[in-house]
Design an enzyme around this catalytic site. Structure first.
Site, PDB file in Angstrom:
ATOM      1  N   HIS A  77      28.491  -5.747  -6.665  1.00  0.00           N
ATOM      2  CA  HIS A  77      28.755  -4.665  -7.619  1.00  0.00           C
ATOM      3  C   HIS A  77      28.686  -3.310  -6.924  1.00  0.00           C
ATOM      4  O   HIS A  77      27.931  -3.114  -5.974  1.00  0.00           O
ATOM      5  CB  HIS A  77      27.784  -4.716  -8.807  1.00  0.00           C
ATOM      6  N   ASP A  79      28.205  -0.241  -8.637  1.00  0.00           N
ATOM      7  CA  ASP A  79      27.428   0.815  -9.302  1.00  0.00           C
ATOM      8  C   ASP A  79      26.001   0.868  -8.788  1.00  0.00           C
ATOM      9  O   ASP A  79      25.451  -0.121  -8.304  1.00  0.00           O
ATOM     10  CB  ASP A  79      27.437   0.631 -10.819  1.00  0.00           C
ATOM     11  N   ASP A 140      21.683  -1.390  -2.984  1.00  0.00           N
ATOM     12  CA  ASP A 140      21.892  -2.236  -4.153  1.00  0.00           C
ATOM     13  C   ASP A 140      23.059  -1.656  -4.942  1.00  0.00           C
ATOM     14  O   ASP A 140      22.861  -0.751  -5.750  1.00  0.00           O
ATOM     15  CB  ASP A 140      20.621  -2.277  -5.000  1.00  0.00           C
ATOM     16  N   GLU A 174      26.917  -3.469 -13.195  1.00  0.00           N
ATOM     17  CA  GLU A 174      25.914  -4.531 -13.134  1.00  0.00           C
ATOM     18  C   GLU A 174      24.532  -4.006 -13.476  1.00  0.00           C
ATOM     19  O   GLU A 174      23.733  -4.694 -14.135  1.00  0.00           O
ATOM     20  CB  GLU A 174      25.914  -5.159 -11.724  1.00  0.00           C
ATOM     21  N   GLU A 175      24.237  -2.791 -13.053  1.00  0.00           N
ATOM     22  CA  GLU A 175      22.891  -2.242 -13.239  1.00  0.00           C
ATOM     23  C   GLU A 175      22.543  -1.994 -14.708  1.00  0.00           C
ATOM     24  O   GLU A 175      21.371  -1.848 -15.044  1.00  0.00           O
ATOM     25  CB  GLU A 175      22.733  -0.939 -12.448  1.00  0.00           C
ATOM     26  N   ASP A 197      23.706  -9.957  -3.494  1.00  0.00           N
ATOM     27  CA  ASP A 197      22.995  -8.926  -4.247  1.00  0.00           C
ATOM     28  C   ASP A 197      21.488  -9.115  -4.206  1.00  0.00           C
ATOM     29  O   ASP A 197      20.769  -8.611  -5.070  1.00  0.00           O
ATOM     30  CB  ASP A 197      23.508  -8.939  -5.705  1.00  0.00           C
ATOM     31  N   HIS A 379      16.437   0.956  -6.314  1.00  0.00           N
ATOM     32  CA  HIS A 379      16.417   1.803  -7.524  1.00  0.00           C
ATOM     33  C   HIS A 379      15.585   3.073  -7.377  1.00  0.00           C
ATOM     34  O   HIS A 379      15.281   3.718  -8.382  1.00  0.00           O
ATOM     35  CB  HIS A 379      15.922   1.024  -8.764  1.00  0.00           C
TER      36      HIS A 379
END
Length: 406
Positions: A77, A79, A140, A174-175, A197, A379
């Protein structure tokens, strides 16, 4: 062939943060900047790739002549999480980590310290990429994106590398739990797939949390504080009271392994009304259902105490544990383990304390375990990634393809 590091740095320079409050697909138009770039890069390599209206890039590499093998997909992903800024990222390159504190130079006094993150000491002598302390890094999952693109470029440039039909997919959102809501599994055309991932080198996961979101709205009653006795209902305090009903030991900071949790991710409001946002997680379906029921029980208690309509809950399932969908195809997990070993890494088969696009895809008929991308501390501003781990992940992709072709 472009160096993996250079490719990764190009991708993280593009802001692709998703937005859970948006109702569009993808949730932010800026994700299309990277998605469009990836489509164009695949086409430039000679790979037939498309970008659809929902933000899904899908590409196909035809099988080598004479090779009959299952069609294998690799997905990542684009995002980055809403938890921290993904704009104007200034990566720091530590060419040979010496085991000490790493100053994050964008914020005076801030450092990535082994005393707080002892896993850093695994990477002494390696090249690391960190943030400057003002943003997240974006490993990520732009590490996964870069690793897949790196493997694709290798395949295209080495026709002697024999392979079956390969599918490549890049997704938005995805997040925020909407990564494959409109993903066309039939159009993608893979028999099996892997999301790139995961975290630290060696991680291999085919079971994940069952997940739900919970939005609790508290309706208070505002009265002038000088005349409030017996009349005011402070929505902020009632919300805090509701939160205190949830078990402290079932917060993320006190759990590990297969232990689930309630996690408050947002709190805002006034005396008149307030909103609390939660995510609820558990690997075991029965316990997951119990957690959701207990959340509703807390809401019911508040209503009994303060009156009907004081609290209301919107609890929605997000995804489920992929294990039941992947286990009937356990061969794809065994192949991934072998591919990781071939890359000189010890496999770490463990449950994901989170979720991936692969969980939802598995329930839609595309069994999809998750493989490490190499990053840690996702994150947030303490995120970092060792370059050797990225190189190993890209090699694992090629190893999986090779095993299936054989």
């Amino acid at each position: 062939m472009e160096k993996l590091l250079d490719r990764f740095l190009r991708y993280v320079s593009i802001d692709t943060q998703s937005n859970e409050d948006s109702e569009t697909q993808p949730s932010t138009a800026k994700q299309l900047n990277l998605l469009g770039l990836l489509r164009d890069e695949l086409n430039a390599m000679g790979v037939d790739a498309t970008l659809d209206e929902y933000g899904y890039v899908m590409g196909t590499i035809p099988a080598s002549e004479g090779v009959k093998a299952p069609k294998i997909g690799f997905i990542a992903h684009v995002d980055t999480a809403p938890d921290a800024s993904g704009a104007n990222i200034k990566p720091q390159i530590i060419n040979e980590y010496d085991g000490g504190d790493i100053p994050l130079r964008g914020v005076p006094g801030l450092a990535l310290k082994p005393s707080e993150f002892p896993e850093l000491l695994q990477f002494v002598g390696q090249k690391l990429i960190t943030t400057d302390g003002t943003t997240l890094l974006g490993a990520d999952d732009k590490a996964g994106v870069a690793e897949i693109m790196n493997a694709v470029e290798y395949i295209v440039e080495h026709p002697e590398f024999k392979h079956g039909e390969i599918k490549v997919g890049f997704t938005p959102d995805e997040e925020i739990g909407r990564g494959v809501v409109k993903f066309d599994v039939k159009k993608f055309g893979a028999d099996y797939a892997y999301t790139m991932d995961g975290g630290d080198a060696g991680e291999l996961e085919y079971e994940n949390f069952n997940a739900a979101s919970a939005i609790i709205h508290i309706q208070g009653r505002n009265v002038h504080p000088g005349y409030a006795k017996g009349k005011m209902k402070n929505a902020i305090l009632i919300g805090m009271e509701l939160n205190a009903l949830l078990p402290i030991e079932q917060r993320p900071e006190y759990t590990e392994g297969y232990e689930g949790f309630y996690h408050i991710i947002g709190l805002g409001g006034t005396v008149e009304e307030a909103t609390l946002r939660y995510i609820i997680r558990d690997h075991f379906r029965e316990r997951f259902e119990e957690k959701k029921a207990f959340m509703q029980k807390c809401v019911d208690f508040i209503n009994e105490k303060y009156g009907d309509g004081t609290a209301c809950a919107e609890i929605k399932d997000q995804y489920y544990n992929m294990r039941e969908q992947v286990e009937p195809h356990i061969r794809i997990v065994d192949i991934a383990k072998k591919a990781i070993e071939m890359a000189g890494v010890k496999p770490k088969v463990q449950p994901i304390r989170g979720g991936t696009d692969g969980a939802n895809l598995s329930f839609r008929g595309l069994p999809c375990p998750n493989i490490f991308a190499g990053g840690l501390n996702f994150h947030g501003k303490m995120e970092f990634i060792p370059i050797p781990s990225m190189e190993k992940a890209s090699q694992v992709i090629l190893n999986i393809i090779k095993i299936f072709a054989e």
